[in-house]
Scaffold this motif. Structure first.
Motif, PDB file in Angstrom:
ATOM      1  N   THR A 112      16.588 -54.671 -39.284  1.00 37.24           N
ATOM      2  CA  THR A 112      16.097 -55.688 -38.734  1.00 37.24           C
ATOM      3  C   THR A 112      14.595 -55.786 -37.937  1.00 37.24           C
ATOM      4  O   THR A 112      13.864 -56.597 -38.295  1.00 37.24           O
ATOM      5  CB  THR A 112      17.276 -56.584 -38.092  1.00 37.24           C
ATOM      6  N   PRO A 113      14.912 -54.955 -36.953  1.00 37.46           N
ATOM      7  CA  PRO A 113      13.689 -55.129 -36.133  1.00 37.46           C
ATOM      8  C   PRO A 113      12.351 -54.321 -36.797  1.00 37.46           C
ATOM      9  O   PRO A 113      11.241 -54.866 -36.682  1.00 37.46           O
ATOM     10  CB  PRO A 113      13.976 -54.158 -34.823  1.00 37.46           C
ATOM     11  N   ILE A 114      12.640 -53.395 -37.818  1.00 37.27           N
ATOM     12  CA  ILE A 114      11.323 -53.121 -38.768  1.00 37.27           C
ATOM     13  C   ILE A 114      11.003 -54.447 -39.520  1.00 37.27           C
ATOM     14  O   ILE A 114       9.785 -54.655 -39.459  1.00 37.27           O
ATOM     15  CB  ILE A 114      11.784 -51.942 -39.799  1.00 37.27           C
ATOM     16  N   VAL A 115      11.775 -55.084 -40.118  1.00 35.30           N
ATOM     17  CA  VAL A 115      11.289 -56.264 -40.649  1.00 35.30           C
ATOM     18  C   VAL A 115      10.565 -57.148 -39.922  1.00 35.30           C
ATOM     19  O   VAL A 115       9.442 -57.742 -40.197  1.00 35.30           O
ATOM     20  CB  VAL A 115      12.554 -56.827 -41.525  1.00 35.30           C
ATOM     21  N   THR A 116      11.028 -57.367 -38.837  1.00 36.00           N
ATOM     22  CA  THR A 116      10.557 -58.418 -37.915  1.00 36.00           C
ATOM     23  C   THR A 116       9.283 -57.841 -37.478  1.00 36.00           C
ATOM     24  O   THR A 116       8.270 -58.623 -37.314  1.00 36.00           O
ATOM     25  CB  THR A 116      11.430 -58.800 -36.674  1.00 36.00           C
ATOM     26  N   ALA A 174       8.901 -51.335 -34.123  1.00 32.83           N
ATOM     27  CA  ALA A 174      10.195 -51.760 -34.513  1.00 32.83           C
ATOM     28  C   ALA A 174      11.015 -51.766 -33.075  1.00 32.83           C
ATOM     29  O   ALA A 174      11.873 -52.404 -32.845  1.00 32.83           O
ATOM     30  CB  ALA A 174      11.001 -51.166 -35.388  1.00 32.83           C
ATOM     31  N   TYR A 175      10.920 -50.706 -32.323  1.00 28.14           N
ATOM     32  CA  TYR A 175      11.575 -50.386 -31.136  1.00 28.14           C
ATOM     33  C   TYR A 175      11.262 -51.582 -29.958  1.00 28.14           C
ATOM     34  O   TYR A 175      12.252 -52.347 -29.302  1.00 28.14           O
ATOM     35  CB  TYR A 175      11.174 -49.045 -30.549  1.00 28.14           C
ATOM     36  N   ALA A 218       5.567 -47.489 -41.252  1.00 32.27           N
ATOM     37  CA  ALA A 218       4.748 -47.566 -40.235  1.00 32.27           C
ATOM     38  C   ALA A 218       5.292 -48.351 -39.093  1.00 32.27           C
ATOM     39  O   ALA A 218       4.881 -48.016 -37.738  1.00 32.27           O
ATOM     40  CB  ALA A 218       3.415 -48.160 -40.516  1.00 32.27           C
ATOM     41  N   ALA A 219       6.111 -49.417 -39.133  1.00 38.35           N
ATOM     42  CA  ALA A 219       6.776 -50.155 -37.853  1.00 38.35           C
ATOM     43  C   ALA A 219       7.806 -49.339 -37.283  1.00 38.35           C
ATOM     44  O   ALA A 219       7.771 -49.303 -36.110  1.00 38.35           O
ATOM     45  CB  ALA A 219       7.513 -51.420 -38.823  1.00 38.35           C
ATOM     46  N   LEU A 220       8.239 -48.448 -38.011  1.00 37.40           N
ATOM     47  CA  LEU A 220       9.401 -47.442 -37.260  1.00 37.40           C
ATOM     48  C   LEU A 220       8.533 -46.519 -36.616  1.00 37.40           C
ATOM     49  O   LEU A 220       8.744 -46.182 -35.501  1.00 37.40           O
ATOM     50  CB  LEU A 220      10.272 -46.873 -38.390  1.00 37.40           C
ATOM     51  N   GLN A 221       7.566 -45.984 -37.350  1.00 36.76           N
ATOM     52  CA  GLN A 221       6.853 -44.750 -36.632  1.00 36.76           C
ATOM     53  C   GLN A 221       6.014 -45.287 -35.565  1.00 36.76           C
ATOM     54  O   GLN A 221       5.863 -44.517 -34.345  1.00 36.76           O
ATOM     55  CB  GLN A 221       5.981 -43.853 -37.530  1.00 36.76           C
TER      56      GLN A 221
END
Ligand code: URA
Length: 436
Positions: free
Chosen positions: A101-105, A310-311, A303-306
């Motif tokens: 969910t935080p990745i998507v957002t 996302a955090y 990319a959003a995770l790395q």
């Protein structure tokens, strides 16, 4: 309309009209149709579905729609024309919502997930969230809107006003042996999802020893049924079928799972590849629905995770719902359990099987879950697995670590964990983790 006539038509495999379905659902929700008639109806439905293979997707769409309209509809589309939602049919160690969910957002898609608590398995999403001190999981409509505006991501409890006909019907199914109908399960799940009018919905249908659907063919049937109902209702979705033949990630238990999710959002990967893969695949599926190609969507999700975006989203989500973000920066602040004991491998060999139900039972004995409605749960309790299926383990090496505040529970939990693991001289060919 006469309920007896409608029951007889369903018994004989006939399709009911949208008006007839609405008559039954509304009548039942308003106590005008008694339990005994509705029981007969759902048993007829169960037989037509599971014994005769006789499902009408347009009729199921009417059933879903009638259940949605039995209650409140939370429509945020005026403020959030794009709104992402995800549903998982549930598994062991399933903390995917806290990662995908935080990745998507972070990729620009606001997300609203209405979740529940756990019974019989180790805590639900809300129980896991409540390991974070201060966090609120019972937001009302205005609070959801405010939190959505602040952080773009909300996970909160479903309310009793959402699809009340489903709640009543589910309780009836539970005591009439009619829960495992693919059609009724699909309508039940979707009625709660569609009550918030998401613009994109991603479904994670799990199969395996830790899933509601033990068999992959049943999972495929459920996935296909939900997709067809949504097509009837002019709504698009993506459905992934994912394996739950072993706990997802390493940890089972509320605070342990939250800490593992934070670790992944902060860049940890070791032993967490399965969980990361499922989280990225689900995130990419929803990003794709906003108009990207599969490759672009995957790239954006990675990319959003790395990048840590996302955090950051996860931190603002926790803050917007009143949680103490210091725990995210310093996960050591989460209170640990008094006892942390290893379970050792009884012999050398490959881990070929981990029975998820035994692992859940062990975690619950340690205090991580409820056996009865109203039981309190110990957020610090649970299990961290140290050997996944397919890995070689030496006799005496640690298979898993038990965390508990109940000294008296340790021996029984250890026996359950040992009974969950099968160790053999030959390795196994693992099934595919994700099918689409
Ligand atoms: N989950 C639901 O919400 N409904 C079902 O019928 C089964 C699982």
């Amino acid at each position: 309309m006469n309920p007896v006539e409608l029951i007889a038509r369903k018994r004989d495999g006939k399709k009911l009209s949208p008006e007839e379905i609405a008559f039954l659902v509304q009548g039942y929700a308003e106590d005008k149709i008694p339990d005994y008639q509705m029981s007969a109806f759902i048993m007829a439905y169960y037989f037509q579905d599971m014994v005769c293979g006789n499902l009408f997707y347009d009729e199921l769409a009417s059933l879903t729609d009638a259940m949605v309209h039995s209650g409140e509809i939370l429509d945020f589309s005026a403020d959030f024309p794009l709104l992402y939602d995800k549903h998982s049919t549930g598994g062991v160690g399933d903390k995917v919502s806290f990662i995908s969910t935080p990745i998507v957002t972070a990729c620009g898609l606001p997300s609203l997930l209405l979740s529940g608590r756990g019974l019989g398995h180790t805590g639900g999403t809300l129980d896991k969230m409540e390991s974070i001190p201060g966090i609120r999981v019972n937001l009302n409509r205005e609070e959801m809107l405010r939190a959505l505006k602040e952080s773009g991501m909300v996970i909160t409890g479903t309310t009793s006003a959402i699809a009340p006909a489903d709640r009543k019907l589910y309780a009836l199914r539970d005591v009439t042996a009619t829960v495992p109908s693919v059609g009724l399960i699909s309508a039940s799940i979707l009625s709660k999802k569609l009550a918030i009018r998401p613009s994109s919905l991603v479904l994670d249908v799990k199969y395996g020893s830790g899933a509601f659907m033990k068999d992959i063919n049943q999972a495929k049937r459920l996935a296909s049924c939900m997709q067809k109902i949504l097509t009837e209702l002019n709504r698009s979705c993506r459905v992934l079928i994912t394996s739950m033949e072993e706990p997802l990630g390493r940890s089972i238990g509320n605070a342990l799972e939250i800490k593992e999710s934070i670790a992944i959002l902060q860049g940890e990967k070791d032993g967490l590849e399965d969980l990361i893969q499922v989280s990225l695949a689900l995130a990419a599926a929803s990003i794709e629905m906003s108009g990207c190609s599969p490759a672009e969507a995957r790239e954006k999700a990675v990319a959003a995770l790395q990048s840590g975006a996302a955090y950051q989203t996860f931190c603002s989500f926790v803050e917007a719902q009143g949680g103490d973000v210091r725990y995210l920066e310093k996960p050591d602040l989460f209170p640990g359990a008094r006892h942390c004991l290893p379970v050792s491998a009884p012999s050398s060999g490959y881990v070929t099987h981990i029975d998820c139900e035994s692992m859940v039972l062990a975690a619950n004995i340690l205090g991580a879950g409820r056996f009865q409605l109203g039981d309190s749960i110990d957020h610090a309790a649970g299990i961290v697995t140290c050997a996944q299926r397919g890995t070689w383990i030496e006799a005496g090496q640690t298979l898993a670590l038990m965390h508990s505040n109940r000294r008296e529970a340790l021996a029984e939990a250890e026996a359950r964990i040992l009974s969950a693991y099968r160790i053999a001289p030959q390795s196994i060919q693992k099934e595919e983790l994700i099918l689409r």
